[in-house]
Design a protein around this motif. Structure first.
Motif, PDB file in Angstrom:
ATOM      1  N   PRO A 158     -19.827 -26.519 119.991  1.00 49.77           N
ATOM      2  CA  PRO A 158     -19.865 -26.190 121.309  1.00 49.77           C
ATOM      3  C   PRO A 158     -18.574 -25.217 121.702  1.00 49.77           C
ATOM      4  N   ASN A 159     -17.351 -25.703 121.219  1.00 47.08           N
ATOM      5  CA  ASN A 159     -16.405 -24.920 121.752  1.00 47.08           C
ATOM      6  C   ASN A 159     -15.808 -24.322 120.620  1.00 47.08           C
ATOM      7  N   LYS A 160     -16.173 -23.072 120.439  1.00 43.36           N
ATOM      8  CA  LYS A 160     -15.725 -22.321 119.239  1.00 43.36           C
ATOM      9  C   LYS A 160     -14.168 -21.750 119.394  1.00 43.36           C
ATOM     10  N   ASP A 161     -13.644 -21.788 120.606  1.00 40.54           N
ATOM     11  CA  ASP A 161     -12.225 -21.362 120.724  1.00 40.54           C
ATOM     12  C   ASP A 161     -11.360 -22.229 120.306  1.00 40.54           C
ATOM     13  N   LYS A 162     -11.814 -23.438 120.396  1.00 37.06           N
ATOM     14  CA  LYS A 162     -10.724 -24.559 119.756  1.00 37.06           C
ATOM     15  C   LYS A 162     -10.982 -24.372 118.305  1.00 37.06           C
ATOM     16  N   VAL A 163     -11.853 -24.163 117.602  1.00 38.99           N
ATOM     17  CA  VAL A 163     -11.775 -24.032 116.446  1.00 38.99           C
ATOM     18  C   VAL A 163     -11.028 -23.082 115.813  1.00 38.99           C
ATOM     19  N   PHE A 164     -11.181 -21.892 116.431  1.00 34.88           N
ATOM     20  CA  PHE A 164     -10.200 -20.825 116.106  1.00 34.88           C
ATOM     21  C   PHE A 164      -8.750 -21.103 116.348  1.00 34.88           C
ATOM     22  N   LYS A 165      -8.256 -21.744 117.357  1.00 35.12           N
ATOM     23  CA  LYS A 165      -7.121 -22.192 117.802  1.00 35.12           C
ATOM     24  C   LYS A 165      -6.566 -23.193 116.518  1.00 35.12           C
ATOM     25  N   GLU A 166      -7.546 -24.243 116.294  1.00 36.06           N
ATOM     26  CA  GLU A 166      -7.069 -25.048 115.160  1.00 36.06           C
ATOM     27  C   GLU A 166      -6.914 -24.139 113.789  1.00 36.06           C
ATOM     28  N   ILE A 167      -7.813 -23.235 113.355  1.00 36.36           N
ATOM     29  CA  ILE A 167      -7.661 -22.681 112.263  1.00 36.36           C
ATOM     30  C   ILE A 167      -6.309 -21.813 112.344  1.00 36.36           C
ATOM     31  N   PHE A 168      -5.869 -21.182 113.467  1.00 38.04           N
ATOM     32  CA  PHE A 168      -4.555 -20.487 113.626  1.00 38.04           C
ATOM     33  C   PHE A 168      -3.426 -21.704 113.323  1.00 38.04           C
ATOM     34  N   ARG A 169      -3.726 -22.601 113.702  1.00 38.98           N
ATOM     35  CA  ARG A 169      -2.626 -23.755 113.531  1.00 38.98           C
ATOM     36  C   ARG A 169      -2.489 -24.269 112.097  1.00 38.98           C
ATOM     37  N   VAL A 170      -3.468 -24.343 111.547  1.00 36.53           N
ATOM     38  CA  VAL A 170      -3.573 -25.138 110.193  1.00 36.53           C
ATOM     39  C   VAL A 170      -2.980 -23.861 108.976  1.00 36.53           C
ATOM     40  N   GLY A 201     -30.585 -26.214 113.522  1.00 32.39           N
ATOM     41  CA  GLY A 201     -31.085 -25.196 112.498  1.00 32.39           C
ATOM     42  C   GLY A 201     -30.198 -23.900 112.459  1.00 32.39           C
ATOM     43  N   CYS A 202     -29.052 -23.932 113.077  1.00 32.53           N
ATOM     44  CA  CYS A 202     -28.036 -22.993 113.040  1.00 32.53           C
ATOM     45  C   CYS A 202     -28.239 -21.781 113.814  1.00 32.53           C
ATOM     46  N   VAL A 203     -29.059 -21.824 114.851  1.00 43.72           N
ATOM     47  CA  VAL A 203     -29.734 -20.787 115.581  1.00 43.72           C
ATOM     48  C   VAL A 203     -29.417 -20.633 117.106  1.00 43.72           C
ATOM     49  N   SER A 204     -29.625 -21.834 118.027  1.00 41.93           N
ATOM     50  CA  SER A 204     -29.474 -21.707 119.402  1.00 41.93           C
ATOM     51  C   SER A 204     -27.860 -21.966 119.727  1.00 41.93           C
ATOM     52  N   GLY A 205     -27.205 -22.457 118.670  1.00 39.62           N
ATOM     53  CA  GLY A 205     -25.517 -22.558 118.999  1.00 39.62           C
ATOM     54  C   GLY A 205     -24.742 -21.228 118.781  1.00 39.62           C
ATOM     55  N   ALA A 206     -25.587 -20.063 118.318  1.00 38.21           N
ATOM     56  CA  ALA A 206     -24.937 -18.964 117.984  1.00 38.21           C
ATOM     57  C   ALA A 206     -24.429 -18.230 119.166  1.00 38.21           C
ATOM     58  N   ILE A 207     -23.482 -17.255 119.308  1.00 38.53           N
ATOM     59  CA  ILE A 207     -23.154 -16.608 120.475  1.00 38.53           C
ATOM     60  C   ILE A 207     -23.065 -15.145 120.133  1.00 38.53           C
ATOM     61  N   GLN A 208     -22.955 -14.240 121.165  1.00 34.76           N
ATOM     62  CA  GLN A 208     -22.883 -12.924 120.878  1.00 34.76           C
ATOM     63  C   GLN A 208     -21.631 -12.644 119.919  1.00 34.76           C
ATOM     64  N   LYS A 209     -22.285 -11.562 119.054  1.00 34.01           N
ATOM     65  CA  LYS A 209     -21.294 -11.080 118.020  1.00 34.01           C
ATOM     66  C   LYS A 209     -20.178 -10.479 118.660  1.00 34.01           C
ATOM     67  N   GLU A 210     -20.036 -10.017 119.531  1.00 39.95           N
ATOM     68  CA  GLU A 210     -18.899  -9.432 120.260  1.00 39.95           C
ATOM     69  C   GLU A 210     -17.976 -10.291 120.691  1.00 39.95           C
ATOM     70  N   THR A 211     -18.497 -11.439 121.360  1.00 41.98           N
ATOM     71  CA  THR A 211     -17.586 -12.491 121.929  1.00 41.98           C
ATOM     72  C   THR A 211     -16.927 -13.282 120.919  1.00 41.98           C
ATOM     73  N   TYR A 212     -17.865 -13.437 119.748  1.00 46.65           N
ATOM     74  CA  TYR A 212     -17.286 -14.307 118.677  1.00 46.65           C
ATOM     75  C   TYR A 212     -16.146 -13.366 118.032  1.00 46.65           C
ATOM     76  N   LEU A 213     -16.295 -11.997 117.816  1.00 48.53           N
ATOM     77  CA  LEU A 213     -15.214 -11.300 117.325  1.00 48.53           C
ATOM     78  C   LEU A 213     -13.864 -11.319 118.282  1.00 48.53           C
ATOM     79  N   GLU A 214     -14.367 -11.412 119.589  1.00 43.59           N
ATOM     80  CA  GLU A 214     -13.021 -11.414 120.329  1.00 43.59           C
ATOM     81  C   GLU A 214     -12.414 -12.568 120.369  1.00 43.59           C
ATOM     82  N   LEU A 215     -13.038 -13.691 120.320  1.00 42.19           N
ATOM     83  CA  LEU A 215     -12.215 -14.885 120.227  1.00 42.19           C
ATOM     84  C   LEU A 215     -11.164 -14.888 119.148  1.00 42.19           C
ATOM     85  N   ILE A 216     -11.630 -14.187 118.021  1.00 48.73           N
ATOM     86  CA  ILE A 216     -10.902 -14.099 116.810  1.00 48.73           C
ATOM     87  C   ILE A 216      -9.602 -13.263 117.249  1.00 48.73           C
TER      88      ILE A 216
END
Length: 281
Positions: A158-170, A201-216
């Motif tokens: 649900p919270n992809k921003d938290k995951v990218f923060k964790e990736i940066f940390r580790v 099934g990996c579909v409805s949890g997906a977000i907009q491509k632009e949003t995904y890349l901006e989170l990175i």
């Protein structure tokens, strides 16, 4: 709309079931998410069989890309795989990192961890370990990994921003990730977004491509680039379980696109500013 806790429990239950199924059963379901089109494996899964280190017992047919193929793993690297499942990407990563490397798989689901550990034991790998945990709060100390990989998992969180923060940390300074994931262009119909099977099934949890890349970008990563992109076409016999004939026609003729992307980005050698979640503040 389900809460984050409800979504996580849905994913935990569904992937606990998947861990007990074989690849053939999973391939005949929507990313392992339920009995549907026998052709649906073609919309997500890429073929691992030619990759060095591939082990069929660890392949449940759940991915949407080949992140380890693009991950630039070197001998001796420490590699973390997010959502490691039965260990497929971990074993491919080990073939690149060698016996001097270390591979850490993290998965939310106890049944997957048990399956992966058994596979590692069967292969005699003592430098591959699996830790049960939430990738929003990884059971890993900061500045540990040279490389992070993940295959069709962040769309389940649900919270992809938290995951990218964790990736940066580790990641170590100068480390990088290669992640395959599902993203959108345009909006899914509400009935698809609200379907539990479409989430697992990996579909409805997906977000907009632009949003995904901006989170990175906003989480401090540099050198971001898309390594591979492919469209995902959901077969009609799946869609008609959720949409009327009129809704299905409108969806297919509309501007919504579903894509699998493999994206690369790096943690700077020197972090000049404090990135929230990056371990410096």
């Amino acid at each position: 709309m389900k809460t984050e806790a409800e979504i996580k429990e849905l994913v935990r239950q569904k992937y606990s079931e998947i861990a007990l199924q074989d690849k053939t059963t999973n391939e005949s379901s929507c990313c392992g998410a339920g009995g549907c089109s026998t052709e649906v494996y073609n919309i997500m899964t890429d073929d691992y069989t030619d990759l060095k280190g591939y082990n069929p017992d660890a392949d449940l047919g759940l991915g949407c890309g080949l992140p380890t193929q693009f991950a630039v793993i070197k001998k001796g690297d420490v590699v973390i795989d997010l959502g490691s499942g039965a260990g497929n990407d971990c074993f491919v990563a080990r073939s690149e990192a060698g016996e001097s490397g270390k591979i850490i798989g993290i998965d939310f689901t106890e049944a997957m961890i048990n399956k992966a550990r058994q596979n590692a034991e069967n292969l005699g790998f003592n430098n591959v370990e699996f830790r049960q945990g939430d990738i929003e709060h990884m059971p890993v100390t900061s500045n540990t990994a040279d490389v992070v990989v993940s295959n069709c998992v962040l769309n389940l969180v649900p919270n992809k921003d938290k995951v990218f923060k964790e990736i940066f940390r580790v990641l170590k300074p100068g480390g990088h990730f290669s992640i395959s994931d599902v993203v959108l262009s345009g909006n899914l119909p509400e009935k698809l977004k609200n379907a539990a099977e479409m989430y697992a099934g990996c579909v409805s949890g997906a977000i907009q491509k632009e949003t995904y890349l901006e989170l990175i970008k906003i989480n401090g990563f540099t050198d971001m680039r898309i390594q591979k992109e492919k469209p995902i076409i959901i077969p009609d016999d799946i869609l008609q379980n959720y949409l009327s004939a009129e809704e299905l026609s409108a969806f297919k003729s509309g501007n919504t696109g579903i894509f699998s992307i493999s994206v690369y980005a790096a943690k700077p050698e020197q972090v000049v500013a404090c990135v929230p979640g990056g371990g410096c503040c």
